[in-house]
Design a protein around this motif. Structure first.
Motif, PDB file in Angstrom:
ATOM      1  N   ILE A 158     137.971   1.949  64.078  1.00 39.36           N
ATOM      2  CA  ILE A 158     137.616   3.123  63.268  1.00 39.36           C
ATOM      3  C   ILE A 158     138.352   4.360  63.774  1.00 39.36           C
ATOM      4  O   ILE A 158     138.926   5.134  62.997  1.00 39.36           O
ATOM      5  N   ILE A 159     138.342   4.553  65.100  1.00 45.34           N
ATOM      6  CA  ILE A 159     138.996   5.728  65.690  1.00 45.34           C
ATOM      7  C   ILE A 159     140.484   5.740  65.352  1.00 45.34           C
ATOM      8  O   ILE A 159     141.063   6.793  65.060  1.00 45.34           O
ATOM      9  N   LEU A 160     141.107   4.562  65.380  1.00 46.75           N
ATOM     10  CA  LEU A 160     142.538   4.461  65.076  1.00 46.75           C
ATOM     11  C   LEU A 160     142.805   4.442  63.573  1.00 46.75           C
ATOM     12  O   LEU A 160     143.961   4.331  63.160  1.00 46.75           O
ATOM     13  N   GLU A 161     141.726   4.539  62.788  1.00 51.84           N
ATOM     14  CA  GLU A 161     141.828   4.554  61.322  1.00 51.84           C
ATOM     15  C   GLU A 161     142.522   3.303  60.782  1.00 51.84           C
ATOM     16  O   GLU A 161     143.253   3.349  59.793  1.00 51.84           O
ATOM     17  N   ILE A 162     142.274   2.181  61.455  1.00 50.59           N
ATOM     18  CA  ILE A 162     142.826   0.897  60.998  1.00 50.59           C
ATOM     19  C   ILE A 162     141.908   0.265  59.952  1.00 50.59           C
ATOM     20  O   ILE A 162     142.363  -0.269  58.945  1.00 50.59           O
ATOM     21  N   LYS A 163     140.602   0.336  60.212  1.00 53.54           N
ATOM     22  CA  LYS A 163     139.631  -0.273  59.309  1.00 53.54           C
ATOM     23  C   LYS A 163     138.299   0.451  59.451  1.00 53.54           C
ATOM     24  O   LYS A 163     137.853   0.725  60.556  1.00 53.54           O
ATOM     25  N   GLU A 164     137.670   0.780  58.330  1.00 55.54           N
ATOM     26  CA  GLU A 164     136.350   1.403  58.348  1.00 55.54           C
ATOM     27  C   GLU A 164     135.295   0.302  58.437  1.00 55.54           C
ATOM     28  O   GLU A 164     135.167  -0.526  57.526  1.00 55.54           O
ATOM     29  N   ILE A 165     134.568   0.267  59.542  1.00 57.77           N
ATOM     30  CA  ILE A 165     133.565  -0.765  59.778  1.00 57.77           C
ATOM     31  C   ILE A 165     132.203  -0.091  59.949  1.00 57.77           C
ATOM     32  O   ILE A 165     132.083   0.891  60.679  1.00 57.77           O
ATOM     33  N   ARG A 166     131.179  -0.620  59.289  1.00 57.32           N
ATOM     34  CA  ARG A 166     129.837  -0.031  59.392  1.00 57.32           C
ATOM     35  C   ARG A 166     129.157  -0.550  60.661  1.00 57.32           C
ATOM     36  O   ARG A 166     128.297  -1.432  60.618  1.00 57.32           O
ATOM     37  N   ILE A 167     129.556   0.023  61.790  1.00 57.30           N
ATOM     38  CA  ILE A 167     129.067  -0.439  63.088  1.00 57.30           C
ATOM     39  C   ILE A 167     127.544  -0.325  63.192  1.00 57.30           C
ATOM     40  O   ILE A 167     126.878  -1.203  63.753  1.00 57.30           O
ATOM     41  N   ALA A 168     126.989   0.742  62.645  1.00 56.58           N
ATOM     42  CA  ALA A 168     125.534   0.930  62.739  1.00 56.58           C
ATOM     43  C   ALA A 168     124.785  -0.247  62.130  1.00 56.58           C
ATOM     44  O   ALA A 168     123.739  -0.676  62.638  1.00 56.58           O
ATOM     45  N   ASN A 169     125.326  -0.812  61.045  1.00 58.54           N
ATOM     46  CA  ASN A 169     124.665  -1.935  60.386  1.00 58.54           C
ATOM     47  C   ASN A 169     124.830  -3.248  61.156  1.00 58.54           C
ATOM     48  O   ASN A 169     124.164  -4.236  60.837  1.00 58.54           O
ATOM     49  N   LEU A 170     125.719  -3.250  62.155  1.00 56.20           N
ATOM     50  CA  LEU A 170     125.902  -4.443  62.985  1.00 56.20           C
ATOM     51  C   LEU A 170     125.059  -4.403  64.261  1.00 56.20           C
ATOM     52  O   LEU A 170     124.994  -5.386  64.993  1.00 56.20           O
TER      53      LEU A 170
END
Length: 232
Positions: free
Chosen positions: A200-212
């Motif tokens: 996410i920080i590198l703006e490679i892929k938006e991942i919903r980490i909170a939901n994991l």
């Protein structure tokens, strides 16, 4: 008992964040961008280092899958955003990255073996040495995070204090539950989540980490189930 190690850890995050915020206002955009990229690479390295502690990849995989489904049902990402935006509104902050900084820093500082093992060590043996070491690491990490995300990182000290302090106070009942294998499995699962934060920080892929995040709760029951199946 008073969770001294967690208090020191939280204090180090606050101090590091203040330094990072001071640097943030002095950095030109191109410097903030390169720091952000370096931070993303460092987070990836941390995540992979933790993930390689995996003992049973099937348990970790199913923990991530089932935890993700539960997180989506609960819409934890919206809950985290509401909490972060509520804090931002109360403080009157105009920082557009406030909530991202708060959530990202909280996840990085709370997910990991040091947070769990250190808190249990202090709770059972009254030895906060591991948490003191973590405080130093988190302090330096918060400088880099706050220089990129701004003031939201500072308030991650509160969930760290609550999370680790709770484990320390309840450590006696956890001593016989958290085996070395289970801690490694928790660390590996958390490592995968931290890899996601790096992406996410590198703006490679938006991942919903909170939901994991529920994946961390799934590890224990699934590890127990796997041990029973192997014994049959």
């Amino acid at each position: 008992m008073l969770p001294i190690g967690s208090l020191v850890n939280a204090g180090a995050i606050v101090l590091g964040s203040l330094i990072g915020c001071a640097l943030h206002s002095r950095f030109p955009e191109r410097f903030r961008s390169i720091v952000f990229q370096g931070l993303g690479l460092g987070v990836l390295l941390l995540g992979f280092q933790m993930a390689f502690k995996v003992q049973d990849i099937i348990v970790v995989l199913f923990s991530i899958l089932l935890g993700g489904i539960l997180g989506e049902l609960l819409r934890l990402d919206r809950l985290f955003d509401r909490l972060g935006n509520s804090v931002k509104k109360r403080l009157g902050s105009a920082n557009p990255k406030f909530t991202d900084g708060l959530v990202t820093a909280s996840l990085i500082f709370c997910i990991g073996a040091l947070a769990i093992v250190g808190s249990i060590e202090e709770g059972i043996r009254n030895n906060p040495t591991i948490l003191y070491t973590k405080a130093i690491l988190d302090g330096f990490a918060s400088i880099a995070l706050a220089s990129s995300f701004g003031s939201g990182v500072l308030f991650s000290a509160l969930p760290v204090l609550i999370y680790q302090g709770t484990i320390t106070i309840g450590a006696g009942s956890l001593e016989n539950v958290l085996s070395t294998t289970l801690i490694d499995q928790l660390s590996a699962t958390g490592g995968l989540l931290i890899v996601g934060i790096g992406l996410i920080i590198l703006e490679i892929k938006e991942i919903r980490i909170a939901n994991l995040l529920p994946a961390l709760v799934m590890v224990g029951p699934l590890q127990w189930l796997a041990q029973i199946l192997r014994a049959l």
